[in-house]
Design an enzyme around this catalytic site. Structure first.
Site, short mmCIF file in Angstrom:
data_model
loop_
_atom_site.label_atom_id
_atom_site.label_comp_id
_atom_site.label_asym_id
_atom_site.label_seq_id
_atom_site.Cartn_x
_atom_site.Cartn_y
_atom_site.Cartn_z
N ASP A 208 39.05 49.60 43.99
CA ASP A 208 39.70 48.35 43.59
C ASP A 208 39.64 48.24 42.07
O ASP A 208 38.63 48.59 41.45
CB ASP A 208 39.01 47.15 44.25
CG ASP A 208 39.22 47.11 45.77
OD1 ASP A 208 40.16 47.75 46.26
OD2 ASP A 208 38.43 46.43 46.45
N ARG A 273 42.95 44.05 63.31
CA ARG A 273 41.96 43.74 62.28
C ARG A 273 42.63 42.80 61.29
O ARG A 273 43.77 43.04 60.86
CB ARG A 273 41.52 45.02 61.57
CG ARG A 273 40.57 44.76 60.41
CD ARG A 273 40.11 46.08 59.77
NE ARG A 273 39.40 45.85 58.53
CZ ARG A 273 38.09 45.64 58.42
NH1 ARG A 273 37.34 45.63 59.52
NH2 ARG A 273 37.51 45.44 57.26
C1 LIG Z 1 49.41 51.72 44.91
C2 LIG Z 1 49.01 50.55 44.43
C3 LIG Z 1 48.74 49.33 45.24
C4 LIG Z 1 47.82 48.54 44.33
C5 LIG Z 1 48.52 48.76 43.02
C6 LIG Z 1 48.65 50.28 43.00
O1 LIG Z 1 49.62 50.76 42.13
C7 LIG Z 1 47.26 50.86 42.69
C8 LIG Z 1 46.12 49.89 43.04
C9 LIG Z 1 46.41 49.17 44.37
C10 LIG Z 1 45.43 48.01 44.64
C11 LIG Z 1 44.19 48.40 45.47
C12 LIG Z 1 43.31 47.17 45.62
C13 LIG Z 1 44.08 45.92 45.99
O2 LIG Z 1 44.41 45.98 47.36
C14 LIG Z 1 45.37 45.76 45.14
C15 LIG Z 1 46.04 44.42 45.42
C16 LIG Z 1 45.03 45.98 43.71
O3 LIG Z 1 44.82 45.14 42.88
O4 LIG Z 1 45.08 47.32 43.43
C17 LIG Z 1 46.26 46.99 45.37
C18 LIG Z 1 47.62 47.04 44.66
C19 LIG Z 1 48.77 46.50 45.51
O5 LIG Z 1 48.73 46.55 46.74
O6 LIG Z 1 49.75 46.08 44.88
O1 LIG Z 2 40.95 45.48 55.08
C1 LIG Z 2 39.95 45.90 54.60
O2 LIG Z 2 38.88 45.91 55.19
C2 LIG Z 2 39.94 46.49 53.20
C3 LIG Z 2 41.10 46.04 52.38
C4 LIG Z 2 41.12 46.63 51.01
O3 LIG Z 2 40.39 47.53 50.69
C5 LIG Z 2 42.07 46.08 50.04
O4 LIG Z 2 42.87 45.20 50.41
O5 LIG Z 2 42.02 46.52 48.87
FE LIG Z 3 40.29 47.76 48.52
#
Ligand SMILES: C=C1C[C@]23C[C@@]1(O)CC[C@H]2[C@@]12CC[C@H](O)[C@@](C)(C(=O)O1)[C@H]2[C@@H]3C(=O)O
Ligand SMILES: O=C(O)CCC(=O)C(=O)O
Ligand SMILES: [Fe+2]
Length: 330
Positions: A208, A273
């Site tokens: 994250d 889930r």
């Molecule tokens: C592939 C992607 C989804 C994400 C933005 C990104 O380019 C890389 C980080 C991804 C992530 C992972 C954690 C969270 O779920 C999230 C909301 C975040 O802040 O970084 C997601 C991003 C997303 O789903 O937009």
């Molecule tokens: O659903 C989960 O338990 C994890 C979700 C997660 O890792 C995310 O939303 O970045």
């Molecule tokens: Fe995550």
């Protein structure tokens, strides 16, 4: 319970471990927030795993249940109706695609932006509708309690690290301008997995980006974390507790002392889930670099200074499993 329509197997059939974990990892640290000396345990957990569970967190059960119910109500709308609020870019309703660079998974979600303490209605048009009034109030109360919980935990981390001021980490996520996000995930049961030994990726491996993520899920399994030696282990779900993980930004501030843990979710063949994740992020212009206070004598900084805005620009060009910090390493 909502089930995704028209599953597209070619897109989401990826090699992952079986959907029903044979065993759960018993080593997840548990931090009881009602105990005064939990800070040392918490620091160990962040160093060893970047992941731990908190109990006695003080978040009312009723509030958690209310938000979960509202999320399920939304996910139970027809697929056509839900699609009106997507695709997530990055905010809004998303289904089976994650980010804009080709990542896919067996899930649907709502990604919501948090604006100075409350949910931004512009991140999801649904929230502007009169029928979403109870959803909005549950979201705002929940976000408020997540900010408090994240801040309490971040202060305990500073205490455990013996650094002052105690709010050195928490002030970053408590800032009015902090760029925090709430994500509601729904991993529907996947009928195609039933009776098979195959499995699907719900959400692929990633770290994250923010400082801290506070996760609550129902009692359906699926979450897996990667240990130091690269082994993947399953986390026993616990709907009464919160799971907290260190994000990339906190790994940078602590010069790699705290681990931004790799994690993923495996889809389940039988049960839904539902998870709700609060991501506590810094303000857009915040400069991120290892805290000099945490650099030991002669210790080199592992990362060059960069702004959260700079990180995000790169992050949104990356795939889920990419190491987003690599480009900032010295
Ligand atoms: C592939 C992607 C989804 C994400 C933005 C990104 O380019 C890389 C980080 C991804 C992530 C992972 C954690 C969270 O779920 C999230 C909301 C975040 O802040 O970084 C997601 C991003 C997303 O789903 O937009
Ligand atoms: O659903 C989960 O338990 C994890 C979700 C997660 O890792 C995310 O939303 O970045
Ligand atoms: Fe995550």
């Amino acid at each position: 319970m909502a089930v995704l329509t028209k599953p597209s197997l070619e897109q989401v059939y990826l090699p992952t471990p079986p959907h029903r974990p044979r065993s759960y990892f018993s080593g997840i640290p548990v931090v009881d927030l009602s105990v005064t000396d939990s800070d040392a345990l918490l620091v160990n957990a962040c160093e060893e795993f970047g992941f731990f569970k908190v109990t006695n967190h003080g978040v009312p059960k009723e509030l958690i249940a209310r938000l979960e119910e509202e999320a399920i109500k939304f996910f139970s709308l027809s697929q056509m109706e839900k699609e009106r609020y997507g695709p997530a870019n990055p905010f809004g309703y998303g289904s089976r695609t994650i980010g804009g660079n080709g990542d896919v998974g067996w899930l649907e979600y709502l990604l919501l932006e948090i604006n100075s303490e409350s949910i931004s209605h512009s991140s999801l048009d649904f929230l502007k509708e009169p029928r979403a009034r109870s959803f909005c109030s549950a979201l705002n109360e929940y976000v408020e309690s997540m900010r408090k919980l994240a801040s309490e935990v971040l202060e305990l981390m500073a205490k455990g690290l013996r650094i002052e001021p105690r709010n050195i980490f928490s002030k970053v996520v408590m800032d009015e301008e902090s760029d925090s996000v709430l994500r509601l995930n729904h991993y529907p049961p996947c009928p195609l997995l039933q009776g098979l030994n195959g499995s699907m990726t719900g959400l692929g491996e990633h770290t994250d980006p923010q400082l801290i993520s506070v996760l609550r899920s129902n009692n359906t399994s699926g979450l897996e974390i990667s240990l130091r030696d690269g082994t993947w282990v399953s986390v026993l779900p616990d709907a009464e507790s919160f799971f907290i993980n260190v994000g990339d930004s906190l790994q940078v501030l602590t010069n790699g002392r705290f681990r931004s843990v790799k994690h993923r979710v495996a889809a389940n063949g039988y049960e839904s889930r539902v998870s709700m994740v609060y991501f506590g992020g810094p303000p857009s212009g915040e400069r991120l670099a290892p805290l000099p206070l945490l650099l030991g004598e002669g210790e080199q900084s592992m990362y060059r200074e960069f702004t959260w805005c700079e990180y995000k620009r790169c992050a949104y060009k990356s795939r889920l499993s990419d190491n987003r910090l690599q480009q900032f390493e010295m």
